[in-house]
Scaffold this active site. Sequence first.
Site, PDB file in Angstrom:
ATOM      1  N   SER A  46      -7.708  -6.779   6.166  1.00 17.16           N
ATOM      2  CA  SER A  46      -8.749  -6.868   5.160  1.00 17.16           C
ATOM      3  C   SER A  46      -9.736  -7.947   5.576  1.00 17.16           C
ATOM      4  CB  SER A  46      -8.093  -7.224   3.820  1.00 17.16           C
ATOM      5  OG  SER A  46      -9.017  -7.694   2.890  1.00 17.16           O
ATOM      6  N   ILE A 106       3.254  -0.459  20.265  1.00 13.96           N
ATOM      7  CA  ILE A 106       1.856  -0.377  19.841  1.00 13.96           C
ATOM      8  C   ILE A 106       1.388  -1.743  19.322  1.00 13.96           C
ATOM      9  CG2 ILE A 106       0.332   0.600  18.054  1.00 13.96           C
ATOM     10  CD1 ILE A 106       1.996   3.215  18.382  1.00 13.96           C
ATOM     11  N   THR A 107       0.198  -2.136  19.755  1.00 18.72           N
ATOM     12  CA  THR A 107      -0.441  -3.362  19.267  1.00 18.72           C
ATOM     13  C   THR A 107      -1.519  -2.964  18.268  1.00 18.72           C
ATOM     14  OG1 THR A 107      -0.039  -4.461  21.394  1.00 18.72           O
ATOM     15  CG2 THR A 107      -1.695  -5.442  19.949  1.00 18.72           C
ATOM     16  N   MET A 108      -1.483  -3.525  17.068  1.00 11.93           N
ATOM     17  CA  MET A 108      -2.426  -3.084  16.036  1.00 11.93           C
ATOM     18  C   MET A 108      -2.812  -4.226  15.106  1.00 11.93           C
ATOM     19  SD  MET A 108      -2.097  -0.004  13.231  1.00 11.93           S
ATOM     20  CE  MET A 108      -0.820  -0.812  12.232  1.00 11.93           C
ATOM     21  N   VAL A 109      -4.106  -4.361  14.916  1.00 15.64           N
ATOM     22  CA  VAL A 109      -4.647  -5.244  13.885  1.00 15.64           C
ATOM     23  C   VAL A 109      -5.005  -4.373  12.688  1.00 15.64           C
ATOM     24  CG1 VAL A 109      -6.599  -6.706  13.248  1.00 15.64           C
ATOM     25  CG2 VAL A 109      -5.525  -6.985  15.481  1.00 15.64           C
ATOM     26  N   LYS A 145     -17.566 -15.846   8.138  1.00 18.05           N
ATOM     27  CA  LYS A 145     -17.441 -14.800   9.158  1.00 18.05           C
ATOM     28  C   LYS A 145     -16.895 -13.506   8.553  1.00 18.05           C
ATOM     29  CE  LYS A 145     -16.846 -18.114  12.922  1.00 18.05           C
ATOM     30  NZ  LYS A 145     -15.984 -18.585  14.033  1.00 18.05           N
ATOM     31  N   HIS A 180       0.813  -1.210   0.000  1.00 18.22           N
ATOM     32  CA  HIS A 180       0.000   0.000   0.000  1.00 18.22           C
ATOM     33  C   HIS A 180       0.851   1.268   0.000  1.00 18.22           C
ATOM     34  CE1 HIS A 180      -2.871  -3.085   1.040  1.00 18.22           C
ATOM     35  NE2 HIS A 180      -3.843  -2.242   0.779  1.00 18.22           N
TER      36      HIS A 180
END
Length: 332
Positions: free
Chosen positions: A174, A168-171, A225, A44
């Site tokens: 997509s 930092i924790t990040m999800v 899901k 990206h």
Amino acid sequence: MKVTFSQLKEAFNQVLLKRGVAAETADACADMFARTTESGVYSHGVNRFPRFIQQLDNGDIIPEAKPQRITSLGAIEQWDAQRSIGNLTAKKMMDRAMELASDHGIGLVALRNANHWMRGGSYGWQAAEKGYIGICWTNSIAVMPPWGAKECRIGTNPLIVAIPSTPITMVDMSMSMFSYGMLEVNRLAGRELPVDGGFDDEGNLTKEPGVIEKNRRILPMGYWKGSGLSIVLDMIATLLSNGSSVAEVTQENSDEYGVSQIFIAIEVDKLIDGATRDAKLQRIMDFITTAERADENVAVRLPGHEFTRLLEENRRDGITVDDSVWAKIQAL
């Protein structure tokens, strides 16, 4: 090949200036593309830039446009992006969500008529760096079949949740098993996907990225899901922004523009003191990372923690850019 951050940013900047983009806007946009790439999100960043320029040349992106606030309801605001540059506008909207959160504890900005925001994780990270929980998502053109279908009718609609832990924790995910950008990254590298990412032309699950790119039968994350979550994220973004749904973007526009996006910031420190916050987050992370490993040579990871390492490596060793992608950028 390897390039420096400065070389990458300058290459982006020159392409934008050549197209008449105002100098300040070009510099800010080039900086965001370069920082995304430097963070290791090539899909990206540098890889997406030629596609961004194609949309700019086609008039889908209006570089001089400015987002306008339409409605203000305390902690909630509705804005119209006016088809401005996607990553710059998304950054402004998360900034605004944080301003609202400073006043109300939570801030939500719903944006319509927007362009692709490139790396969605940038805006969650932006909030977490300042101590906020950052949540954002976008809809898209229909690029994924809903569960049980062969034809693309839903978006990949990426969702980002960032937590102000250290690191930092990040999800950033997509609603498909892989974004189309990651399919491209793996194809260019000559790699199969690590797990099934879609269906081949005979309807069998496949790990071949090129096959999925071509037939567009990308696999929803978690099967039904991910399909269901994609649908409800689209519905929420459409309703709160009074903007276009995946159906409208797909059926009424010639390309992916005019999408709807949501930006949420929560000021955690209004609810918990800093020392308690840090201790609780550390306990969660320690509990997870000390789990017995399935493979002794592979550490248990937390989402987003790899970006700190990737950034350090790219600053030290240079940023890897695929030769064919670099050639495209030089030719723009």
